[in-house]
Design an enzyme around this catalytic site. Structure first.
Site, PDB file in Angstrom:
ATOM      1  CE  LYS A 155      10.150  30.765  14.442  1.00 61.27           C
ATOM      2  NZ  LYS A 155      10.069  29.579  15.221  1.00 61.27           N
ATOM      3  CD  GLU A 208      15.329  24.593   2.981  1.00 59.26           C
ATOM      4  OE1 GLU A 208      15.552  24.766   1.784  1.00 59.26           O
ATOM      5  OE2 GLU A 208      14.192  24.309   3.413  1.00 59.26           O
ATOM      6  CD  GLU A 235      10.572  29.040  23.253  1.00 58.04           C
ATOM      7  OE1 GLU A 235      10.770  29.969  24.034  1.00 58.04           O
ATOM      8  OE2 GLU A 235      11.310  28.775  22.291  1.00 58.04           O
ATOM      9  CE  LYS A 249       8.074  27.550  12.092  1.00 56.15           C
ATOM     10  NZ  LYS A 249       7.856  26.549  13.135  1.00 56.15           N
TER      11      LYS A 249
HETATM   12  N1  HSE Z   1       8.547  26.767  17.939  1.00 56.99           N
HETATM   13  C1  HSE Z   1       8.520  26.024  16.710  1.00 56.99           C
HETATM   14  C2  HSE Z   1       7.602  24.844  16.840  1.00 56.99           C
HETATM   15  C3  HSE Z   1       9.853  25.503  16.279  1.00 56.99           C
HETATM   16  O1  HSE Z   1       7.032  24.579  17.892  1.00 56.99           O
HETATM   17  O2  HSE Z   1       7.428  24.187  15.838  1.00 56.99           O
HETATM   18  C4  HSE Z   1      10.755  26.487  15.655  1.00 56.99           C
HETATM   19  O3  HSE Z   1      10.241  27.022  14.485  1.00 56.99           O
END
Ligand code: HSE
Length: 444
Positions: free
Chosen positions: A105, A129, A190, A205
């Site tokens: 993304k 996608e 993370e 996104k």
């Molecule tokens: N790190 C993203 C989230 C997921 O927390 O939604 C992967 O796009």
């Protein structure tokens, strides 16, 4: 039977999910693709970790270029992420005439136009996608199912980490810090979850959705973004008292000549469909001029849902290869179509309702000073709560406003925050999403 060979670069969580789907659903995938879809090579720096999937060691390599240069590989799947090597690999694969699937993304949001132009030049497809909403097929919905519509608005909960944190603050009364710790401990975030909680991931996104909805490039830097890290438990509680919850929304609205494109914490009515999107789930609520409202909901991350999305692209491209169709995927029309950058309205021109939480000393005349400054900036108050609750040595005075212009709000707040009776910076949260988005007032 036709055979399509796939080369995968990146054997982490999503790479492993992709391999797992390809192996487990091999028969179904073969029928839908019209041929046998085979994993020919996989590259990753780590060849030792056990991914829990039976993979022939012979196909593994630490060199991504081994995969790209393999003349038998038809489709390259880039799953290493990031803005560095991933871009080189994608461009090199295209140069070699290979279709590319990616979940990247950040790369699509920041360098998408360059990649789409390269795909056009080399007459290959770039499919992505899995880049938005994990397993939710929202790219395909916009690209295909809704392609007849003028997209009026999109409202997305696109970052599962932030949504999980906000759900913890709302449902378990956790502080922001405790909610983050819980999300990390349970593997939803993370450590540290910087790009998730500062709004960057959701903005990446949103940039991708906007580029598809309007079929044109977006300047990512012009998308306003604000994350969730400054929210306090009292904001979540006050929001509830007013009948709202707080969500990190990615919003675009079609204003005709330009669009809004912004990511920030937003107060969403508890009656709204999006208020029920909880935990690590993602959702996209959009409106087209003919189709009306549409809602997409599902797991926005994780090995299996994201693998499902990656493989859907592999199947699409396999069919194109087998049928011999090299036309670009919608809405990336042939190179002769003019693609001008979408103009994004600056955030200070936004018209919205607002929530303010002032941290004020509890003295006569404080409220009238605040109200005076708001009035002088054409900001009309719709509700006020002041409770004698001591929060960090001051009393919270909480207000909702009618629609006001953001530039006026920013000027008024900077004057109010300069008053000697204010003890802390004022919290400002944008409210709602204008008209026509609630469950209650949808037309049948
Ligand atoms: N790190 C993203 C989230 C997921 O927390 O939604 C992967 O796009």
């Amino acid at each position: 039977m036709a055979e399509i060979n796939v080369g995968i670069i990146g054997f982490g969580t999503v790479g492993a999910g992709t391999v797992e789907v390809l192996l487990q659903n091999k028969e179904i995938i073969g029928k839908r693709a019209g041929g046998n879809v085979k994993i020919k090579r996989i590259a990753d720096l780590d060849l030792e970790s056990d991914r829990g999937i039976p993979v022939d060691r012979e196909i593994l390599t630490t060199e991504a270029m081994d995969v790209i240069n393999d003349p038998d590989v038809h489709i390259i799947v880039e799953l290493i992420g990031g803005l560095g090597a991933a871009k080189d690999y994608i461009l090199k694969a295209m140069e070699k005439g290979k279709h590319v699937v990616t979940a990247n993304k950040a790369l699509l949001a920041e360098c998408g136009e360059e990649l789409h132009k390269a795909a056009d030049k080399y007459r290959v497809n770039l499919a992505f996608e899995a880049s938005v909403g994990g397993g939710i097929p929202v790219i395909r919905a916009l690209r295909e199912g809704l392609s007849a519509n003028n997209v009026l608005s999109i409202m997305g909960i696109l970052n599962g980490t932030s949504n999980y944190i906000l759900s913890g603050m709302t449902e378990k009364d956790l502080s922001y810090e405790d909610a983050v710790r819980e999300a990390i401990r349970l593997g939803y975030a993370e450590d540290p979850p910087t790009l998730d909680v500062d709004g960057t991931d959701a903005a990446h996104k949103l940039a991708i959705l906007v580029s598809i909805a309007y079929g044109a490039p977006v300047n990512f830097a012009k998308i306003y973004r604000q994350g969730v890290s400054e929210l306090k438990p009292e904001d979540v509680r006050f929001a509830r008292e007013f009948g709202y919850c707080i969500k990190l929304l990615a919003i675009t609205r079609n204003l005709g000549e330009r669009i809004e494109a912004r990511v920030h914490p937003t107060m969403v009515s508890l009656n709204h469909i999006m208020a029920n999107v909880k935990g690590a789930y993602n959702a996209v609520y959009l409106e087209g001029d003919f189709v009306g409202p549409n809602l997409y909901y599902g797991l926005g991350a994780g090995r299996r849902p994201t693998g499902s999305a990656v493989v859907s692209d592999i199947i699409d491209l396999s069919r194109k290869l087998i049928e011999g169709d090299h036309a670009p995927l919608l809405p990336f029309a042939p190179a002769n179509t003019k693609r001008e950058e979408i103009q994004i309205q600056p955030i200070d021109e936004l018209e919205s309702a607002y929530y303010f939480r002032f941290s004020a000393l509890d003295r006569p005349g404080v409220l009238s000073k605040i109200a005076g400054i708001l009035g002088a900036h054409q900001i009309s108050i719709s509700s006020v709560i002041q409770k004698g609750r001591q929060v960090r040595g001051s009393v919270p005075v909480v207000m909702l406003t009618h629609e006001a212009r953001e530039s006026n709000v920013l000027k008024a707040l900077s004057l109010i925050d300069g008053l000697d009776v204010l003890t802390d910076k004022t919290m400002m949260i944008r409210v709602g999403e204008g008209k026509g988005h609630s469950n209650e007032d949808e037309e049948q």
